[in-house]
Each structure stands twice: as structure tokens, then as C-alpha cells.
Design a protein around this motif. Sequence first.
Motif, short mmCIF file in Angstrom:
data_model
loop_
_atom_site.label_atom_id
_atom_site.label_comp_id
_atom_site.label_asym_id
_atom_site.label_seq_id
_atom_site.Cartn_x
_atom_site.Cartn_y
_atom_site.Cartn_z
N TRP A 1 0.82 -8.71 0.50
CA TRP A 1 -0.56 -8.45 0.09
C TRP A 1 -0.67 -7.18 -0.75
CZ3 TRP A 1 -3.39 -9.38 5.43
CH2 TRP A 1 -3.34 -10.75 5.71
N ILE A 2 0.45 -6.50 -0.93
CA ILE A 2 0.45 -5.28 -1.73
C ILE A 2 1.74 -5.24 -2.54
CG2 ILE A 2 1.49 -3.92 0.12
CD1 ILE A 2 -0.17 -1.54 -0.89
N ASP A 3 1.63 -4.86 -3.81
CA ASP A 3 2.79 -4.83 -4.70
C ASP A 3 3.67 -3.62 -4.40
OD1 ASP A 3 1.82 -7.08 -6.01
OD2 ASP A 3 0.62 -5.86 -7.40
N GLU A 4 4.96 -3.79 -4.71
CA GLU A 4 5.90 -2.69 -4.51
C GLU A 4 5.57 -1.50 -5.40
OE1 GLU A 4 10.02 -3.46 -4.53
OE2 GLU A 4 9.85 -5.38 -3.49
N GLY A 5 4.90 -1.75 -6.49
CA GLY A 5 4.56 -0.66 -7.39
C GLY A 5 3.38 0.17 -6.94
N SER A 6 2.70 -0.25 -5.88
CA SER A 6 1.54 0.48 -5.41
C SER A 6 1.94 1.85 -4.86
CB SER A 6 0.82 -0.31 -4.30
OG SER A 6 -0.18 0.48 -3.70
N LYS A 7 1.09 2.83 -5.05
CA LYS A 7 1.38 4.18 -4.58
C LYS A 7 1.34 4.26 -3.05
CE LYS A 7 -3.43 5.71 -5.09
NZ LYS A 7 -4.32 6.72 -5.72
N PHE A 8 0.77 3.23 -2.40
CA PHE A 8 0.73 3.21 -0.95
C PHE A 8 1.91 2.47 -0.34
CE2 PHE A 8 -3.83 2.98 -2.32
CZ PHE A 8 -4.14 4.30 -2.04
N TYR A 9 2.74 1.86 -1.18
CA TYR A 9 3.76 0.94 -0.66
C TYR A 9 4.78 1.65 0.24
CZ TYR A 9 7.47 -2.53 -0.53
OH TYR A 9 8.42 -3.43 -0.10
N SER A 10 5.27 2.82 -0.17
CA SER A 10 6.33 3.48 0.58
C SER A 10 5.92 3.80 2.01
CB SER A 10 6.76 4.77 -0.13
OG SER A 10 7.39 4.48 -1.35
N LEU A 11 4.73 4.35 2.18
CA LEU A 11 4.27 4.69 3.52
C LEU A 11 3.90 3.45 4.32
CD1 LEU A 11 2.21 7.94 2.89
CD2 LEU A 11 4.17 7.71 4.40
#
Length: 408
Positions: A303-313
Motif C-alpha cells: 500500500w506504500i511505495d518503496e520510494g516513499s519517505k516513510f517506507y524505511s521506518l
Amino acid sequence: MGLKDKLHKLKLKYKDKKMAPAFNAIHTFLYLPNETTHSGSHVRGADDLKRTMNTVIMALLPCLVFGMFNAGYQHHLAAGEIEAVTNGFFSSEFWTLDNLIVGLWKVLPLVIISYGVGLGVEFLFAVIKKHEVEEGYLVTGMLVPLIVPIDTPLWMLAIAVIFGVVIGKEVFGGTGMNILNPALTIRAFLFFAYPTWMSGDKVWVHGAVERANEIAGGAQLDAISGETVLGALAQGKELTYSVSDMFLGFIPGSVGETSSILILLGALFLIFTKIGSWRIMLSSVIGALVMGLIFNGVVSANWIDEGSKFYSLMSTEFWHHLIIGGFAFGVVFMATDPVTASQTNKGKWIYGFLIGFISILIRVFNPAYPEGVMLAILLMNVFAPTIDHYVIQGNIKKRMKRLKLKTA
């Protein structure tokens, strides 16, 4: 005549004077009060506010000592003067005199300023308002140096301590009357008043800011970077520290917040001595794990792309959130503050769960401040009385229903 007798004589001499609270505070801090109960109903107990505060300080001391060594270790590691530890707590690269000297040089002034300024304000208010000096600041004075970056300017800390003691406690009536945790109030003031000194990748390692300013160009900046695990994940970087390093505490961070194992030992000690609430600690952990699992599920469902700034956390293993940042320290030593936390047993479960849940929520979605436990605890401090109110009202309604059934 011994010191105790001299202090007691001064106490009696200045009994009706303006400085009486100051003499009383020094006397009762060093010795047991001379006054005893002679009549009326009373309960004999070994616990009092001074013993309670001292118990918490004993639980904090291992974190303080480790923080001093870690401050020196991170300083020398960032400068390239030593190699990373390989044998955990038994590493000869960590428990060295050089590391301790740097830690003492940087941490002790923070402790001295915290206690000196904070107790000075406490004594001043006691003299002005003519009331006894309470021992509540004994713990706050130890907490403050452990939750701030190592290179926090001393004048900045002094201003924050004055603000926290006056606005966070004294205006509400002193120890036992405040609605916000004083240590977190001080930390929040520092963050919002001086954000550049409280966040970023250079404030957690001694000397990193100065060296970064001295080096021309950016070629060598990575070598002196001291960013925390949370800071790296918030920028979308890969985790460079092992689980054992994060659990043991060989990572950059606030002075006393890095070693999860020592914080865990402190938690067990507080639970054993019945000072800290195990309900709040356990429910906070459950709340954090639930929120972490939800984020892991969102990532797994694409539901969220790997490029999102929230992805790592969001993609961080849900249980990793317990050993990175200041979550563990905040839950054990500040969420359990008996003054600002919920008082009812059911309220403690709700209060703790929401702290853990909201901490991880803020950690992921707040780009300016990836550590959410401070804001979560302060928020729930405000709502703790409301939680207790509805818990009590619910109990009253249940009893009224039982009473109606019996009389029907």
C-alpha cells in the motif's frame, strides 16, 4: 558536636526565619527527621518520598555510567581513532580510561547544571512560598542529563531547567501537583526553542558539530557523522547497526537512552521495589508492537511505495522499535511517573497502550522529529486524569447496576 547536631541546631535557630525551608531541606536530605508520631492512628512504613526518589536514581545510575563510556567511545569512533567494538560488554575498546574521561568531561557538567539550577529554583520557591522543599527534583535532575544530546550548551540547559521547574511544576503547586512530567517538559522546551541543537546527525556525538564546521567541503563529512538509528531510517538509509549493538547500546543517541539491556534491568528493579508500574510498561510495549505490526502489514500489502519517505521506518521490523531511539527509556523512567500517569489499574493499561501506540505513529509520520515517545508521554500526561475519570465513572455505574439488581 557532630554535623547532624550542628544542622539540627541551625534548624531550630532558624525555625521561624525566612530561610527555614532551606535548612530543613538540607537536614532531612542528609538525615532522617527527628520528629516522630506519639499519638493517634498511624502506619509505620519504610518508604517515603526520599527513599522512593533514591530508588529511581539507583535504577538510573547504570545508564549514566554506561552513557559516559559510550560518549567517549562514539567520540573516538567518529574521529577514526578506534575500531568498533566486537565483544559487546566485554570489549576492551569500550571500557577504557580515554572513553571515560571524555564522558566525565561532557556528562558531569550536564548533571551539575541540572541539579544546581533545578534545586536552586526549588529552594527559591520554598523560601518565597514558605513551604518545605520536596525531594521530587532528585529524579528529574538525573533524568534531564540522560535525555539530552551530549553537546548541549550548558547555558541552554540552565534556561530549559528554569522553564521546566517553574512552568512545568511550581506554577501547579510543586511536587505532586504537576500535570506534565518535568523532565520531558524541559526536553520539549529545548526541542522547540533550540531545534538545531536537539536534532540532526551531528548533535549526538561530542565534537561532531565543531569538526563539521571546520572541514571544508563534504568529502569527509560522512566520517564524522553521528546520526542515530532513527535519524538514518527517517532519511531512507539502510540500517548499519546490528541488533546486538542496538540492544546493548553501542550506538549514538542521548546520554542514557541507548542501552536497552540496562534500561530493562532498571525496569525490573523498579518493578521489584514497587516503584514503577509494570502495567504501564507492559501496555506501552504492547501498544508499540501493535502499531509496528500495522505498519509492517501496510508495507507487506504494497500500500506504500518503496520510494516513499516513510517506507524505511514503516518497513522496520516491528519489534526493532523497542530497542531504537528513546522509547524504552521513556516508557520505564518517565511514563511511569506516579504523579503524571494514570492512577487506576485499568487506566494504566489504557494510558500505557496509547503511549506506545502514539509513539510509533509519531516516529513514522513526523519528518522533523522521528522520536515520538516524548510527545506521546506529554500528550497522555494531559489525558491521564480524563482516563481515570471515565474508569471511575464506569466502576460506579457497574456498582449501581448491581445495587439495583439486589434491591429489585
